[in-house]
Design a protein around this motif. Structure first.
Motif, PDB file in Angstrom:
ATOM      1  N   ASP A 198       4.681 -10.454   8.759  1.00 36.91           N
ATOM      2  CA  ASP A 198       5.140 -10.161  10.118  1.00 36.91           C
ATOM      3  C   ASP A 198       5.405  -8.668  10.302  1.00 36.91           C
ATOM      4  OD1 ASP A 198       4.904 -12.721  10.897  1.00 36.91           O
ATOM      5  OD2 ASP A 198       7.042 -13.229  10.728  1.00 36.91           O
ATOM      6  N   ARG A 199       6.013  -8.050   9.311  1.00 37.08           N
ATOM      7  CA  ARG A 199       6.340  -6.628   9.427  1.00 37.08           C
ATOM      8  C   ARG A 199       5.075  -5.783   9.625  1.00 37.08           C
ATOM      9  NH1 ARG A 199      10.005  -2.422   7.969  1.00 37.08           N
ATOM     10  NH2 ARG A 199      11.675  -3.785   7.242  1.00 37.08           N
ATOM     11  N   GLY A 245       0.750  -3.490  15.530  1.00 36.50           N
ATOM     12  CA  GLY A 245       0.751  -3.794  16.956  1.00 36.50           C
ATOM     13  C   GLY A 245       1.139  -2.614  17.834  1.00 36.50           C
ATOM     14  N   LEU A 246       1.764  -1.593  17.237  1.00 39.61           N
ATOM     15  CA  LEU A 246       2.211  -0.435  18.033  1.00 39.61           C
ATOM     16  C   LEU A 246       1.048   0.401  18.562  1.00 39.61           C
ATOM     17  CD1 LEU A 246       5.300   0.642  15.895  1.00 39.61           C
ATOM     18  CD2 LEU A 246       5.278  -0.655  18.032  1.00 39.61           C
ATOM     19  N   ALA A 247      -0.177   0.086  18.133  1.00 39.69           N
ATOM     20  CA  ALA A 247      -1.349   0.745  18.726  1.00 39.69           C
ATOM     21  C   ALA A 247      -1.471   0.372  20.198  1.00 39.69           C
ATOM     22  CB  ALA A 247      -2.616   0.336  17.979  1.00 39.69           C
ATOM     23  N   VAL A 249      -2.759  -2.933   2.864  1.00 40.15           N
ATOM     24  CA  VAL A 249      -1.772  -3.015   3.942  1.00 40.15           C
ATOM     25  C   VAL A 249      -1.898  -1.802   4.861  1.00 40.15           C
ATOM     26  CG1 VAL A 249       0.704  -2.838   4.439  1.00 40.15           C
ATOM     27  CG2 VAL A 249      -0.129  -4.525   2.783  1.00 40.15           C
ATOM     28  N   MET A 250      -2.067  -0.622   4.273  1.00 42.41           N
ATOM     29  CA  MET A 250      -2.174   0.586   5.104  1.00 42.41           C
ATOM     30  C   MET A 250      -3.400   0.505   6.009  1.00 42.41           C
ATOM     31  SD  MET A 250      -0.463   3.173   5.895  1.00 42.41           S
ATOM     32  CE  MET A 250       0.465   4.279   4.843  1.00 42.41           C
ATOM     33  N   ALA A 251      -4.494   0.000   5.469  1.00 38.76           N
ATOM     34  CA  ALA A 251      -5.725  -0.133   6.270  1.00 38.76           C
ATOM     35  C   ALA A 251      -5.484  -1.060   7.465  1.00 38.76           C
ATOM     36  CB  ALA A 251      -6.858  -0.666   5.403  1.00 38.76           C
TER      37      ALA A 251
END
Lengths: 293, 293
Positions: A14-15, A21-23, A87-89
């Motif tokens: 979720d995190r 999602g902030l894109a 995760v970063m990708a």
């Protein structure tokens, strides 16, 4: 301050979804957070606006340069999370090893609190729509030492990730405000700032003045031919990247100034126009005593 | 002059493959042709350098603006071919309805033939590697009325399609030459053009002069503190977008001039630096009599 010891390795958590999602503009509006991507932007945010930065996401195999930013962040209450490359990708394609999540409300500046000193320059942009352009002009305004940037009327979100990347950190160097058109002109009037329009066409009966002539006269009377207090601050208003300023806005400006084109090029783009106009005005005011001889 | 009446509708035809292949540097070198994409670039090529344009490929359902370019091309010996949308998509993603094929040899300019009048400005770029940057600086040099652009040492191909698009037509307005480093300095010496380096660092013992000071003195003695003939032409040399100029090149320049940064921005990018420096010099020389008062 705290570094979370557990490496985040689940790209479906979720995190991770929340950060990625902030894109989206809608999500930013809803949660009041925004994304800062890449070493340059994150470093400038951590250095100049640590109060804005809430969380840092650092790839576990990051470069020494990125590690240095992580270290610098430890002087502030910024939470650091290490994440896997996978995760970063998922979070961002433009991370280059590091992203930060910022608090949108902390970026708000009230017009009343703005410090606009003698001789200051304020850069204003009307209906700038392209995120990259918005970032470029904020960077140019920063380089020119502007006191603030004002995004007027219906502009792109200043917290758009692409805008932030294009500012190359400048978003965290100078106040960037948004205002309606009426609000902007009222603000300028209240601060006794004449508004100069950057425009090549002018309006019927009002040809634009050429920038070199304006610059040449600046040292003498501070406001050029109009001649007011030499140290009065001023605002320069630039128009939309495709359509420029409209007559209604031009009519409200004290002066209309155009950048001359000496060759066969049709025009300069918005970013270049802003850089040339703002840097020219900044250079002429900083070399004021010399220009006046 | 002639318009081919048959619409090209086979995206797999040899002709279509040949045109699409011009995206590759190797192919351009081998066949001596290059691709000009989109209405703005094609229009400027047709208008200013019809001698360069060999073939025009126009999408059959093109806009009136594109049809206007086709019409304008009929004053010259340019072959027009109509193509289907499918064929155009195969030729270029950036066509917007029209591409042209140019003759690379016709773009060559011999240094000896260059006209560099009194007071002229030549813009030179050392090791510029990014196609977009190269296009942007050629456009800035055009706007500033430069007599020529010289791409020095190992630069991106000036006939790269992305470079051409980024010039917004300026490639067809001013001569763009390529030279080796020694060749460039010899050329400048032969033409009695001092070379000014645009650089923020300088070399040990030689701090850069600040652009506003240089500008303020220009009107007085034409060459600033060094003071030579006011109407001498000059060349401004810019460095690589990431590394700038190297000491060996800086040592060979008559003056080193830097653009001041007034805010917290670290730097200006190459395109912005070139625009600010070249436009400032152009504006100061065009307002020469005023600057001197």
């Amino acid at each position: 301050m705290p570094i979370n010891s557990r490496v985040i390795d689940n790209p479906k958590s979720d995190r991770v979804k929340r950060v990625a999602g902030l894109a989206s503009h809608k999500t930013r509006e809803r949660v009041g957070r925004f994304l800062i991507e890449g070493p340059q932007s994150v470093r400038e945010a951590v250095r100049w606006r640590p109060d804005v930065v809430q969380d840092l996401y650092v790839q576990e195999d990051a470069s020494p340069a990125v590690r240095g930013i992580e270290e610098e962040s430890q002087d502030s209450t910024i939470y650091v999370h290490h994440v896997t490359a996978e995760v970063m990708a998922r979070i961002s394609k433009d991370a280059q090893g590091i992203v930060a999540v910022g608090n949108a409300a902390a970026m708000d500046v009230s017009p009343e609190s703005l410090e606009i000193g003698p001789g200051a320059l304020v850069a204003a942009f009307w209906q700038v729509r392209d995120p990259g352009n918005a970032g470029t002009v904020i960077r140019a305004a920063d380089a020119a030492g502007c006191a603030a940037v004002i995004l007027v009327d219906d502009c792109v979100d200043r917290l758009n990730p692409k805008t932030i990347r294009s500012t190359a950190g400048s978003l965290f160097h100078i106040p960037v405000l948004t205002m309606g058109t009426d609000e902007f002109f009222a603000f300028a009037a209240a601060r006794k700032m004449p508004v100069w329009a950057a425009d090549v066409y002018g309006v019927p009966g009002r040809e634009p003045e050429a920038l070199p002539d304006v610059l040449a006269n600046l040292g003498k009377d501070g406001q050029g031919k109009g001649g007011k207090d030499e140290r009065a601050p001023k605002a320069v208003l630039f128009g939309n990247e495709a359509r420029g300023l409209e007559p209604a806005e031009l009519e409200r400006c004290e002066r209309i100034v155009s950048i001359p084109i000496y060759g066969k090029a049709e025009s300069l783009n918005l970013g270049t126009s802003a850089a040339v106009m703002l840097m020219s005005l900044a250079m002429s005011s900083h070399a004021g005593t010399i220009w006046a001889v």
